[in-house]
Scaffold this motif. Structure first.
Motif, PDB file in Angstrom:
ATOM      1  N   UNK A 158      65.314   3.897  24.891  1.00 15.38           N
ATOM      2  CA  UNK A 158      66.173   4.520  23.753  1.00 15.38           C
ATOM      3  C   UNK A 158      66.696   3.062  23.250  1.00 15.38           C
ATOM      4  N   UNK A 159      66.953   2.917  21.786  1.00 14.88           N
ATOM      5  CA  UNK A 159      67.323   1.968  20.942  1.00 14.88           C
ATOM      6  C   UNK A 159      66.126   0.996  20.686  1.00 14.88           C
ATOM      7  N   UNK A 160      65.051   1.087  21.254  1.00  9.69           N
ATOM      8  CA  UNK A 160      63.881   0.160  20.796  1.00  9.69           C
ATOM      9  C   UNK A 160      63.603   0.468  19.395  1.00  9.69           C
ATOM     10  N   UNK A 176      65.732   6.975  18.939  1.00  4.20           N
ATOM     11  CA  UNK A 176      67.184   6.924  19.002  1.00  4.20           C
ATOM     12  C   UNK A 176      67.816   7.638  19.970  1.00  4.20           C
ATOM     13  N   UNK A 177      67.289   8.667  20.665  1.00  4.26           N
ATOM     14  CA  UNK A 177      67.718   9.524  21.965  1.00  4.26           C
ATOM     15  C   UNK A 177      66.683  10.306  22.407  1.00  4.26           C
ATOM     16  N   UNK A 178      67.116  10.874  23.788  1.00  7.11           N
ATOM     17  CA  UNK A 178      66.381  11.858  24.227  1.00  7.11           C
ATOM     18  C   UNK A 178      67.047  13.282  23.876  1.00  7.11           C
ATOM     19  N   UNK A 179      66.127  14.287  23.479  1.00  2.00           N
ATOM     20  CA  UNK A 179      66.790  15.830  23.154  1.00  2.00           C
ATOM     21  C   UNK A 179      66.008  16.862  23.903  1.00  2.00           C
ATOM     22  N   UNK A 188      61.070  21.089  26.235  1.00  2.00           N
ATOM     23  CA  UNK A 188      60.696  20.004  26.692  1.00  2.00           C
ATOM     24  C   UNK A 188      61.718  19.230  26.551  1.00  2.00           C
ATOM     25  N   UNK A 189      62.047  18.201  27.492  1.00  2.00           N
ATOM     26  CA  UNK A 189      62.751  17.106  27.348  1.00  2.00           C
ATOM     27  C   UNK A 189      61.800  15.872  26.430  1.00  2.00           C
ATOM     28  N   UNK A 190      62.256  15.407  25.194  1.00  2.00           N
ATOM     29  CA  UNK A 190      61.692  14.631  24.464  1.00  2.00           C
ATOM     30  C   UNK A 190      62.375  13.316  24.019  1.00  2.00           C
ATOM     31  N   UNK A 191      61.608  12.548  23.496  1.00  2.00           N
ATOM     32  CA  UNK A 191      62.126  11.344  22.840  1.00  2.00           C
ATOM     33  C   UNK A 191      62.114  11.303  21.452  1.00  2.00           C
ATOM     34  N   UNK A 192      62.930  11.082  20.782  1.00  2.00           N
ATOM     35  CA  UNK A 192      63.221  11.433  19.296  1.00  2.00           C
ATOM     36  C   UNK A 192      63.366   9.863  18.859  1.00  2.00           C
ATOM     37  N   UNK A 193      62.459   9.722  17.541  1.00  2.00           N
ATOM     38  CA  UNK A 193      62.251   8.569  16.727  1.00  2.00           C
ATOM     39  C   UNK A 193      62.404   8.859  15.614  1.00  2.00           C
TER      40      UNK A 193
END
Length: 240
Positions: A158-160, A176-179, A188-193
């Motif tokens: 996160x924050x990359x 930005x975050x996990x959602x 799903x647990x997901x990474x949001x860009x």
């Protein structure tokens, strides 16, 4: 904010891939043969279907590539893209596109020199052939090459911040975050860009495979999204 500049990583790959192997989060073999089917929605209304697949090693004009295929089919549009990428860097080398937008048919071939920031675009439409050369600073990329390279190489922190140069736009993409995200009948647990300028939004599965669950902005115009409706793997790996 910590920046992970993919251009620096890729320069290192290009210059030293044969003598300094890069530690990868995944191996490309994990993705070869996968087929991800998406439902396309525009303004919240289902507008078609898209398929993203990694076909694997391919030979074109006696050169070795990694072949990525994207196909989108819906109301008033059709887009078939064959993306021939460098097997090591996953930078685009040749992209063949077959387009039909509101009945306007075009065949486009993009010849990349990504390290030189150069792409030659040859377009055939209505029996006429036109050619354009785009030259930019930095390494030239392709959004689907980026997606597979990110799955292969990234640490997903996160924050990359990731800088990528497309032929028509330079982007800064931030994880930005996990959602939580619903796709293919599951949560799903997901990474949001999100990109800046605001062109793309990307959601990756937080599991081992880092499946691109949803992609906004990659097809059509306006508020268009692609959400995964099914996933197939050559190795029959179950979704996590």
């Amino acid at each position: 904010m910590k920046k992970r500049l993919f251009q620096v990583i890729l320069i290192g790959l290009i210059g030293g891939a044969l003598c300094s192997p890069v530690m990868a989060a995944n191996d490309m073999n994990d993705f070869i043969g996968e087929k991800i089917t998406y439902s396309i929605k525009q303004m919240g209304i289902t507008a078609g279907e898209a398929v993203l697949s990694l076909e694997g090693p391919a030979v074109r004009d006696d050169k070795d590539y990694m072949l990525i295929v994207f196909k989108a089919d819906g109301m008033n549009f059709f887009d078939l893209e064959k993306i021939y990428a460098d097997p090591k860097t996953l930078l685009p080398q040749i992209v063949e596109r077959d387009l039909n937008i509101f009945g306007n048919k075009e065949q486009i071939v993009e010849y990349y020199e990504p390290q030189n920031g150069k792409v030659r675009v040859v377009k055939t439409a209505d029996g006429k052939v036109t050619e354009q050369v785009i030259k930019k600073e930095g390494l030239l990329d392709n959004i689907y090459c980026f997606i597979y390279r990110y799955r292969r190489d990234a640490e997903f922190k996160v924050a990359d911040v990731l800088n990528i140069n497309l032929p028509t736009m330079d982007l800064e993409i931030t994880l930005e975050k996990t959602v939580k995200l619903s796709a293919a009948g599951k949560k799903y647990d997901a990474f949001f860009l999100r990109s800046d300028p605001s062109k793309y939004k990307l959601w990756f599965d937080a599991g081992v495979q880092k499946i691109p669950l949803r992609i906004d902005g990659a097809v059509g115009v306006g508020n268009t999204s692609m959400t995964m409706k099914s996933y197939e793997s050559k190795s029959a790996v179950a979704l996590k």
